[in-house]
Enzyme design. Structure first.
Site, PDB file in Angstrom:
ATOM      1  N   SER A   1       0.838  -1.197   0.000  1.00 29.07           N
ATOM      2  CA  SER A   1       0.000   0.000   0.000  1.00 29.07           C
ATOM      3  C   SER A   1       0.877   1.252   0.000  1.00 29.07           C
ATOM      4  O   SER A   1       1.687   1.448  -0.907  1.00 29.07           O
ATOM      5  CB  SER A   1      -0.958  -0.046   1.195  1.00 29.07           C
ATOM      6  OG  SER A   1      -1.985   0.907   1.062  1.00 29.07           O
TER       7      SER A   1
ATOM      8  N   ASP B   1      -9.877  -4.614  -4.670  1.00 24.70           N
ATOM      9  CA  ASP B   1      -9.307  -3.715  -3.658  1.00 24.70           C
ATOM     10  C   ASP B   1     -10.144  -2.429  -3.609  1.00 24.70           C
ATOM     11  O   ASP B   1     -10.231  -1.701  -4.601  1.00 24.70           O
ATOM     12  CB  ASP B   1      -7.855  -3.395  -4.024  1.00 24.70           C
ATOM     13  CG  ASP B   1      -7.103  -2.673  -2.912  1.00 24.70           C
ATOM     14  OD1 ASP B   1      -7.753  -2.009  -2.087  1.00 24.70           O
ATOM     15  OD2 ASP B   1      -5.864  -2.784  -2.889  1.00 24.70           O
TER      16      ASP B   1
ATOM     17  N   HIS C   1      -7.785  -5.560  -0.383  1.00 17.33           N
ATOM     18  CA  HIS C   1      -6.578  -4.833   0.036  1.00 17.33           C
ATOM     19  C   HIS C   1      -5.839  -5.692   1.060  1.00 17.33           C
ATOM     20  O   HIS C   1      -5.865  -5.433   2.265  1.00 17.33           O
ATOM     21  CB  HIS C   1      -6.964  -3.478   0.623  1.00 17.33           C
ATOM     22  CG  HIS C   1      -5.808  -2.526   0.728  1.00 17.33           C
ATOM     23  ND1 HIS C   1      -5.086  -2.100  -0.363  1.00 17.33           N
ATOM     24  CD2 HIS C   1      -5.238  -1.921   1.811  1.00 17.33           C
ATOM     25  CE1 HIS C   1      -4.131  -1.262   0.031  1.00 17.33           C
ATOM     26  NE2 HIS C   1      -4.202  -1.149   1.348  1.00 17.33           N
TER      27      HIS C   1
END
Length: 223
Positions: A116, A170, A202
């Protein structure tokens, strides 16, 4: 900023021939990834999982949490924390330089990765680094300051192997951000692979981690 290593302390009597720096996502810590990444790297590879400082996050109403830089908007074309990104980049550069200077691990034996926001920082650092790195492993992320490319790319890392992964469901960092990053990087780099994982949100998956392990092994073969 704390760091967490892996359990490969007996490899070559503690003398590693390679290193991996892995950067966590927003609100996490280095410890949150150290076990899973430590399980997929070779025994001669040192693992460095630093923890970001705690700073106010604009997107979360100014709430403080561990973060490499401020996040200001949900849009891929929204405002970015330019100074914060530069500061975070400097932190990673210091880690790379320390491995080179203090532990005699050359830059081309250092792989950086992240999840991320950490993956975004890994991409940013590698693409602008003045010397060739071993590779970049980028999970569920995006390319910061993307409007500065292609000019921002340092030619020393035009050939750096990059493996970018993204889940197709996601909702935190939408797949379209990963697609846009791929559209920018694919024509600029000679060893770039973007893979989308069906049904992955995610997070990470066993398939993704197996692919990551194979990528690391290719980038960091035994010396």
């Amino acid at each position: 900023m704390a760091s967490s290593g892996n359990n490969n302390t007996n490899a070559n009597d503690g003398k590693y021939t390679a290193a991996m720096i892995f950067l966590h996502g927003l609100g996490d810590t280095g410890q949150g990834w150290s076990d899973s990444i430590g399980a997929i790297i070779p025994p001669y590879c040192k693992l460095i999982c630093p923890t970001a400082p705690s700073i106010p996050i604009t997107l979360n109403g100014g709430m403080k949490m561990t973060s490499w830089f401020d996040l200001m908007a949900l849009s891929a074309d929204g405002p970015e924390d330019i100074e914060g990104i530069k500061k975070a980049n400097s932190l990673v550069l210091k880690m790379i330089e320390e491995e080179e200077a203090k532990h005699s691990i050359p830059c081309n034996r250092i792989l950086i990765g992240g999840f991320s926001q950490g993956g975004a920082l890994a991409l940013h650092t590698a693409l602008r680094h003045p010397k060739s790195l071993a590779g970049v492993l980028a999970f569920s992320c995006w390319l910061p300051l993307h409007k500065e490319y292609p000019a921002a790319l340092n030619q020393a890392n035009k050939g750096v192997p990059i493996f970018q992964c993204h889940g197709d469901i996601d909702l935190i960092v939408p797949r379209i951000w990963g697609n846009k990053t791929a559209d920018i990087l694919r024509p600029l780099l000679t060893t770039y692979n973007f893979k989308v994982y069906p049904g992955l949100a995610h997070s990470s998956s066993n398939e993704e981690m197996k692919d990551a392990a194979a990528f690391i092994a290719r980038c960091l073969p035994p010396k």
